[in-house]
Design a protein around this motif. Structure first.
Motif, PDB file in Angstrom:
ATOM      1  N   ALA A  33     -12.299 -50.777  13.119  1.00 36.01           N
ATOM      2  CA  ALA A  33     -13.136 -51.738  12.409  1.00 36.01           C
ATOM      3  C   ALA A  33     -12.790 -51.828  10.935  1.00 36.01           C
ATOM      4  CB  ALA A  33     -14.611 -51.377  12.592  1.00 36.01           C
ATOM      5  N   GLN A  34     -12.449 -50.698  10.327  1.00 33.28           N
ATOM      6  CA  GLN A  34     -12.155 -50.708   8.894  1.00 33.28           C
ATOM      7  C   GLN A  34     -10.864 -51.459   8.582  1.00 33.28           C
ATOM      8  OE1 GLN A  34     -14.232 -49.695   6.494  1.00 33.28           O
ATOM      9  NE2 GLN A  34     -15.660 -49.352   8.212  1.00 33.28           N
ATOM     10  N   LEU A  35      -9.865 -51.213   9.397  1.00 30.56           N
ATOM     11  CA  LEU A  35      -8.608 -51.944   9.179  1.00 30.56           C
ATOM     12  C   LEU A  35      -8.794 -53.442   9.415  1.00 30.56           C
ATOM     13  CD1 LEU A  35      -5.803 -49.690  10.733  1.00 30.56           C
ATOM     14  CD2 LEU A  35      -5.997 -50.432   8.365  1.00 30.56           C
ATOM     15  N   ILE A  36      -9.581 -53.783  10.442  1.00 26.98           N
ATOM     16  CA  ILE A  36      -9.840 -55.195  10.707  1.00 26.98           C
ATOM     17  C   ILE A  36     -10.557 -55.839   9.525  1.00 26.98           C
ATOM     18  CG2 ILE A  36     -11.111 -56.804  12.179  1.00 26.98           C
ATOM     19  CD1 ILE A  36     -10.600 -54.869  14.506  1.00 26.98           C
ATOM     20  N   LYS A  37     -11.564 -55.127   8.998  1.00 27.61           N
ATOM     21  CA  LYS A  37     -12.304 -55.676   7.855  1.00 27.61           C
ATOM     22  C   LYS A  37     -11.381 -55.878   6.657  1.00 27.61           C
ATOM     23  CE  LYS A  37     -16.162 -54.662   4.758  1.00 27.61           C
ATOM     24  NZ  LYS A  37     -17.245 -53.716   4.400  1.00 27.61           N
ATOM     25  N   LYS A  38     -10.529 -54.891   6.408  1.00 28.03           N
ATOM     26  CA  LYS A  38      -9.607 -54.991   5.272  1.00 28.03           C
ATOM     27  C   LYS A  38      -8.672 -56.184   5.423  1.00 28.03           C
ATOM     28  CE  LYS A  38      -5.914 -52.387   2.959  1.00 28.03           C
ATOM     29  NZ  LYS A  38      -5.110 -51.129   2.975  1.00 28.03           N
ATOM     30  N   ALA A  39      -8.113 -56.345   6.592  1.00 30.09           N
ATOM     31  CA  ALA A  39      -7.185 -57.456   6.821  1.00 30.09           C
ATOM     32  C   ALA A  39      -7.906 -58.793   6.815  1.00 30.09           C
ATOM     33  CB  ALA A  39      -6.451 -57.251   8.146  1.00 30.09           C
ATOM     34  N   ASP A  40      -9.137 -58.809   7.358  1.00 32.65           N
ATOM     35  CA  ASP A  40      -9.910 -60.047   7.378  1.00 32.65           C
ATOM     36  C   ASP A  40     -10.225 -60.527   5.970  1.00 32.65           C
ATOM     37  OD1 ASP A  40     -10.710 -61.912   9.165  1.00 32.65           O
ATOM     38  OD2 ASP A  40     -12.202 -60.653  10.154  1.00 32.65           O
ATOM     39  N   ASN A  41     -10.665 -59.594   5.145  1.00 34.08           N
ATOM     40  CA  ASN A  41     -10.976 -59.950   3.760  1.00 34.08           C
ATOM     41  C   ASN A  41      -9.740 -60.454   3.016  1.00 34.08           C
ATOM     42  OD1 ASN A  41     -13.627 -59.225   4.153  1.00 34.08           O
ATOM     43  ND2 ASN A  41     -13.404 -57.161   3.311  1.00 34.08           N
ATOM     44  N   ARG A  42      -8.627 -59.806   3.249  1.00 27.67           N
ATOM     45  CA  ARG A  42      -7.379 -60.230   2.602  1.00 27.67           C
ATOM     46  C   ARG A  42      -6.997 -61.640   3.042  1.00 27.67           C
ATOM     47  NH1 ARG A  42      -3.217 -56.025   3.833  1.00 27.67           N
ATOM     48  NH2 ARG A  42      -3.341 -56.954   5.909  1.00 27.67           N
ATOM     49  N   HIS A  43      -7.125 -61.899   4.315  1.00 28.51           N
ATOM     50  CA  HIS A  43      -6.789 -63.225   4.839  1.00 28.51           C
ATOM     51  C   HIS A  43      -7.700 -64.300   4.248  1.00 28.51           C
ATOM     52  CE1 HIS A  43      -5.041 -65.921   7.896  1.00 28.51           C
ATOM     53  NE2 HIS A  43      -6.244 -66.491   7.911  1.00 28.51           N
ATOM     54  N   ALA A  44      -9.016 -63.991   4.196  1.00 31.40           N
ATOM     55  CA  ALA A  44      -9.960 -64.968   3.647  1.00 31.40           C
ATOM     56  C   ALA A  44      -9.689 -65.236   2.169  1.00 31.40           C
ATOM     57  CB  ALA A  44     -11.390 -64.454   3.844  1.00 31.40           C
TER      58      ALA A  44
END
Length: 803
Positions: A646-657
């Motif tokens: 979940a943490q890696l997903i959140k990090k990548a999601d925020n970067r993408h947004a």
């Protein structure tokens, strides 16, 4: 040096030697006249006999059919079995001259002047050097240096010829050197052969002119104009009618059925008229009426004028006259016996019989030829649309337009649908004059000949393509390698690949992949890996190599698919990250590889690489476009959604947004505003067209809605397609078939691509271009204008399409 590479015997020693090939045409057309009953014969007077092989008229015209077994309706001379035709065409381009007097000294010279040079496949620098620099003007030296560096520089060649003619108009030796060198590279330029022959005629002897013309008709065998020039020269230089007729017959064997063959037939008719050989003239008219050609109607009118102006006895050969008379006499005598008593009307019957015979003979003579004309006219109506589409039947370095190229394919499709092998070969040879610079037509010809079992013709066409006409194009050499491998010539296949690696296109990724795959098929995995490693070592020495990341990605993929060694495949990619600039293909390959095994995955390492790719330092060179970055970020999000926490997903999601969603919203807003403006504009226009009665504008102008939608509405994107073989020959994988090909998406879509295994290679990629992932294609204007779909929906389908 030219003089060393082409030790050409320009002049025959005597007239009989120079025209030995004319006197013995069977040597030049591989004995076509002796391979089948449909072969040419001649009567005692030298006039060729004529054959009417029209089956439906057999009974009515049996008398004339008995006379002339030599010509079919569709072909005048070369109606023969496939094996005979093969030997004729192969002989035309082989290394030997088969009795032609203009000998070339040395194997390289002999092969080169028949269109195939064994000594120089790619236009070596030494081939085009003048004998020495003495006597050259500064401009000549400059132009020689250009064609030495690039032997296919047509403009420099023509300028060099012009300069040499201007400065050395009386120096036949210099003229020969420049023409010899030029015509090795461009043997289809019949106009330059004619100029060369004119120089020889002006400065040398008739034997030397004959030598040039012999070389010319070997270099551009299916050129009507070339044969016309040769025959015109022979008429003026030599007086022996039989020798000249044999040359005309050679010409007609190759170009007599060309749709634009009328100049050679006209020249032949004109020559026979000058001799007042009326039976020869009539025979020629009969033969040309068999051929669908542009001037068919004119020839039929000319034949009728000939029959009206000369008595039938002068038009028929002795054999025709005697055979026809015998049949007509028998028919007339049978009729008169039934009608009257022979004793009472013996004298009058004799007179009537003679008159009836003359009328019957003339009617029979004309009717047979009219039937032949009608049959040729019927076929002419079927091919006229294709012939009209041929705007440039001669060779030129300028490219043909798309419509002409497509017309050639359609014409070939039509002729191949028939069963006349001779027509197929001759149309291909015509096509390969105008389309000589297009590998696709050579490949099509080779495959057609292979499918028909004519391997000699196939191999001959392959040699001409790879050694003369398209020798600088990698596509033909890659095809050659595959073709030779399929026919057991492994050393030849390796040589073709090596030629691409070292001379034609060093570092061409497609050639490396194909060569490595062949070695693997042959059980030589180490050699296949060695090819990749050698190519990688070479590319490492280049600054900012665009090919290096692709090489690492392809090598890793090859190792995994062939050996299943995941550790080795991963190691190759890590070496790529260390050695090459970060790129989308390389990172894609790493993500894909990690998604297909069950071992632990270096998630943090991958995230670091993706972050470095998406947000490079300010002093770094630009490595990707915003679209490529966004696409890779989406791919990584999909990967993390499957395998990350979940943490890696959140990090990548925020970067993408942060990097992409804000910009996309602005872009979509601008797009909507533009579309709203266009819709408003259309409504105003529609109101202006509304009649006063209040009737609907759309009802009054039923095409209005579609018209505006077509002109202004959002249209589906036209996606580039891989090159396909035209239907005329066997389907082959396109030569760009290696590497992952996909186009940039207009938006994220939720429709999943078709599933496939990891080993499924995407259909194609542009040569030496980075691969791209195939995303779902938009199918309508509404799809393009809709809001972006959730990222997770896109991610759910990505890997099944690639693997």
């Amino acid at each position: 040096m030219i003089a060393e590479s082409y030790a050409i015997s320009h002049c025959a020693t005597d007239v009989s030697a120079a025209y030995g090939s004319i006197a013995e045409p069977s040597q030049n057309i591989a004995g076509l006249a002796n391979t089948t009953p449909n072969s040419m014969t001649a009567d005692d007077s030298g006039a060729p006999a004529i054959n009417f092989s029209t089956a439906e008229n057999a009974a009515a015209y049996s008398s004339e059919q008995r006379l002339v077994d030599s010509y079919g309706v569709n072909e005048n001379l070369a109606v023969h079995a496939n094996s005979a035709l093969e030997s004729a065409h192969v002989e035309r381009y082989g290394s030997g001259w088969n009795g032609n007097a203009t000998a070339l000294q040395g194997n390289d010279a002999s092969a080169a002047e028949n269109g195939v040079s064994s000594s120089d496949h790619t236009g070596s620098a030494t081939l085009h050097q003048p004998l020495d620099g003495s006597g050259l003007s500064a401009e000549e030296e400059r132009l020689w240096s250009i064609v030495t560096a690039n032997s296919l520089e047509f403009g420099a060649w023509t300028a060099l010829i012009e300069e040499t003619e201007k400065t050395s108009d009386g120096n036949i030796s210099k003229l020969r050197k420049v023409y010899d060198a030029f015509l090795v590279e461009f043997p289809l330029c019949y106009g330059y052969w004619k100029k060369y022959a004119d120089h020889e005629a002006r400065l040398s002897s008739a034997e030397c002119v004959a030598g040039v013309y012999e070389r010319a008709v070997h270099g551009v065998t299916y050129s009507v104009d070339m044969w016309v020039h040769y025959c015109a020269f022979a008429i003026g230089a030599y007086g022996d009618p039989e020798t000249i007729r044999r040359l005309f017959e050679r010409a007609l064997a190759y170009v007599g059925s060309d749709y634009l063959c009328f100049p050679i037939w006209d020249k032949y008719i004109e020559y026979e008229i000058s001799l007042q050989a009326w039976n020869h003239v009539a025979a020629i008219y009969t033969r040309v009426l068999e051929v669908p050609n542009q001037q068919l109607d004119r020839y039929f009118e000319g034949f009728k004028e000939l029959v009206a102006s000369r008595p039938l006895s002068e038009l028929q050969t002795p054999e025709e006259a005697s055979a026809t008379t015998a049949v007509i006499t028998e028919v007339v005598n049978n009729e008169t016996k039934e009608e009257t008593s022979p004793v009472a009307t013996e004298q009058s019957s004799k007179t009537v019989n003679e008159g009836l015979k003359d009328v019957e003979e003339l009617e029979n003579y004309i009717n047979i030829r009219e039937e032949i004309y009608k049959k040729a006219k019927d076929f002419d109506s079927k091919i006229a649309v294709f012939e009209t589409g041929i705007r440039r039947p001669y060779f030129h370095v300028r490219p043909l337009n798309v419509s002409e190229l497509e017309n050639w394919h359609n014409y070939l499709d039509y002729i191949e649908s028939g069963d006349d092998f001779n027509k197929i070969v001759k149309l291909y040879e015509r096509c390969l004059i105008a389309c000589a610079n297009y590998p696709e037509y050579w490949i099509r010809y080779i495959l057609c000949m292979e499918a028909s079992g004519s391997m000699e013709l196939a191999e001959n066409a392959l040699a001409r393509a790879t050694q003369v006409f398209v020798k600088r194009q990698p596509e033909i050499h890659l095809f050659s390698a595959r073709f030779k491998e399929q026919h057991g010539d492994i050393s030849g296949a390796r040589a073709s690949y090596q030629l691409v690696h070292t001379g034609i296109s060093p570092g061409l990724l497609e050639a490396i992949i194909k060569h490595a795959n062949m070695e693997n098929r042959l059980g030589k995995l180490e050699d296949a890996c060695s090819l990749y490693e050698q190519a990688i070592a070479i590319e490492k020495g280049k600054e900012h190599s665009q090919t290096l990341p692709m090489l690492f990605a392809q090598y890793s993929r090859f190792v995994y698919l062939v050996s299943g060694n995941i550790d080795k495949a991963r190691e190759i990619l890590m070496q790529g990250v260390e050695s090459a600039q970060l790129s989308k293909p390389l990172l894609e390959a790493m993500i894909h590889l990690e998604s297909i095994h069950s071992q632990s995955k270096p998630m943090e390492y991958l995230d670091t690489l993706v972050d470095k790719f998406l947000s490079p330092s300010s002093d770094a060179l630009p490595i990707a476009s915003d679209e490529e970055k966004e696409e890779l970020s989406s791919i990584f999000l999909e990967f993390l959604d499957l395998f990350g926490d979940a943490q890696l997903i959140k990090k990548a999601d925020n970067r993408h947004a942060k990097l992409f969603l804000r910009h996309k919203s602005i872009s979509l807003s601008k797009k909507r505003h533009a579309e709203d403006y266009l819709v408003s504009d259309r409504m105003k226009f529609a109101k202006s067209l509304t009649p006063a009665s209040g009737s609907s504008a759309v009802g009054s102008y039923p095409g209005t809605q579609n018209q505006w939608a077509a002109g202004y509405g959002a249209q589906p994107q036209v996606w580039p397609q891989a090159q396909q073989w035209t239907p005329g020959y066997a389907q082959q994988a396109p030569y760009g078939a290696y590497g992952a090909s996909y186009v940039q998406p207009q938006m994220q879509a939720s429709v999943p691509p078709s599933a496939g295994a990891y080993g499924t290679y995407p259909p194609t990629y542009p040569t030496q271009a980075f691969p791209q992932q195939v995303y779902p294609q938009p199918t309508s204007a509404a799809t393009l204008a809709s809001a972006p779909q959730p990222t997770a929906a896109t991610a759910a389908s990505y890997y099944t399409g690639y693997y």
